[in-house]
Enzyme design. Structure first.
Site, PDB file in Angstrom:
ATOM      1  N   VAL A 155       0.800  -1.221   0.000  1.00  0.00           N
ATOM      2  CA  VAL A 155       0.000   0.000   0.000  1.00  0.00           C
ATOM      3  C   VAL A 155       0.835   1.275   0.000  1.00  0.00           C
ATOM      4  CG1 VAL A 155      -0.232   0.291   2.519  1.00  0.00           C
ATOM      5  CG2 VAL A 155      -2.131   0.924   1.019  1.00  0.00           C
ATOM      6  N   TYR A 156       2.118   1.205   0.307  1.00  0.00           N
ATOM      7  CA  TYR A 156       2.940   2.410   0.365  1.00  0.00           C
ATOM      8  C   TYR A 156       3.070   3.038  -1.020  1.00  0.00           C
ATOM      9  CZ  TYR A 156       4.512   0.815   5.008  1.00  0.00           C
ATOM     10  OH  TYR A 156       4.582   0.398   6.318  1.00  0.00           O
ATOM     11  N   SER A 157       2.643   4.288  -1.117  1.00  0.00           N
ATOM     12  CA  SER A 157       2.690   5.032  -2.384  1.00  0.00           C
ATOM     13  C   SER A 157       2.079   4.217  -3.519  1.00  0.00           C
ATOM     14  CB  SER A 157       4.123   5.451  -2.720  1.00  0.00           C
ATOM     15  OG  SER A 157       4.622   6.360  -1.768  1.00  0.00           O
TER      16      SER A 157
END
Length: 323
Positions: free
Chosen positions: A60-62
């Protein structure tokens, strides 16, 4: 750099883990402060040169670009087997039903997506990114067991949750003969020590590796209390974590750093590392000194009086970091 086994496994990781949430395309997702690939490359090189072999990211990061940058950059610098790459699953990756969570469908889909973005055939550590209240934990555990047996994942871990939930997951894995969680990635630092009540004793008893996130309290422990940074000014989650009553602890960190001729970050990290249950705190780095401080903290030994000064001002907090 020192190395330590991750919990009861034979997997050796550096005492510092580089958190890769800081690296991602700023226009993707909701992290406009993240560093793009060209800006991130020097930090991966600095980490490797310092002996760090442990890198943590999440799908989910960036919006996936953190995994892309992490994989492409690391694997252009070192052979795959020389590094330990960890990622996480649960967060929303697309709109609509089944676009998030820990269902069998989500896990089997997202592990392949993560491997593609990272450019690798396997993950060393695959972690559930919080508890999924909409999916039976048995379904999640069996799906994770299957991706391990398929060779896509070496070990599995969990992140912030109630201790009773983690206990239930460990028990069910034993009961069914499924792959067991080997690590807990939880929220732990000098300003937030609620994990000492139940989760950390559980991890110590069960031989679970502990890899705390936010060991520097989102930077609060690295600077004077009222000093701000571009990230802190836009960090809505972090804005509600701490209050004025935490200021004496920050003051103590700064005082001890001045007495030692070192930095507050080194003192705060040395305190986390002094806890025998902690394996490898996850440190984000957007400036070179962030990593150099983290590496130096491994060698900094606090005495009993210093630890008492750092801990004496603690006041109970409401439980945060998960729902």
């Amino acid at each position: 750099m020192d190395y330590i086994n991750l919990g009861n496994t034979g997997l050796q990781v550096s005492r510092i883990c580089l958190g890769c949430m800081s690296y991602g395309e700023p226009t993707r997702g909701n992290q406009p402060w993240s560093l793009d690939k060209d800006s991130a490359i020097p930090f991966f090189r600095q980490a490797l040169d310092a002996g760090i072999n442990f890198f943590d990211t999440a799908n989910v990061y960036s919006a996936g670009s953190s995994e892309e940058i992490t994989g492409e950059t690391l694997l252009s610098m070192v052979p795959r087997d020389e590094v330990v790459i960890a990622s996480k699953v649960n967060g929303r990756m697309r709109p609509g039903p089944n676009g998030e969570g820990l269902s069998r469908k989500a896990i089997l889909s997202e592990v392949d997506n993560s491997l593609t973005r990272l450019g690798t055939d396997y993950l060393d550590l695959y972690q559930i990114h919080r508890w999924d209240y909409n999916t039976p934990i048995e379904e999640t555990l069996e799906a994770l067991h299957d991706v391990v047996k398929a060779g896509k994942v070496r070990y599995i871990g969990a992140s912030s949750m109630h201790a009773w939930q983690f206990t239930k997951a460990l028990y069910l894995a034993e009961l069914h003969g499924w792959t067991r969680f080997v690590s807990m990635q939880n929220y732990y630092n000098l300003l937030y020590r609620e994990e000492e009540r139940e989760m950390l004793p559980l991890c110590e008893d069960q031989g679970i590796g502990v890899i705390p996130w936010s060991p520097l309290a989102r930077g609060r422990l690295t600077r004077a209390w009222h000093e701000q940074t571009p990230r802190s000014e836009t960090d809505e989650f972090g804005r509600n974590l701490y209050s004025e009553r935490d200021k004496p602890i920050v003051d103590a960190v700064i005082e001890i750093a001045n007495e030692r001729g070192t930095t507050p970050a080194q003192v705060a990290l040395a305190w986390v590392l002094s806890k025998s249950v902690v394996t490898s705190p996850i440190v984000g780095a957007t400036k070179p000194h962030h990593l150099s401080d983290a590496v130096a903290a491994v060698e900094l030994q606090l005495d009993v009086d210093e630890i008492e000064r750092l801990e004496s001002g603690y006041r109970p907090h409401r439980v945060v970091g998960f729902r």
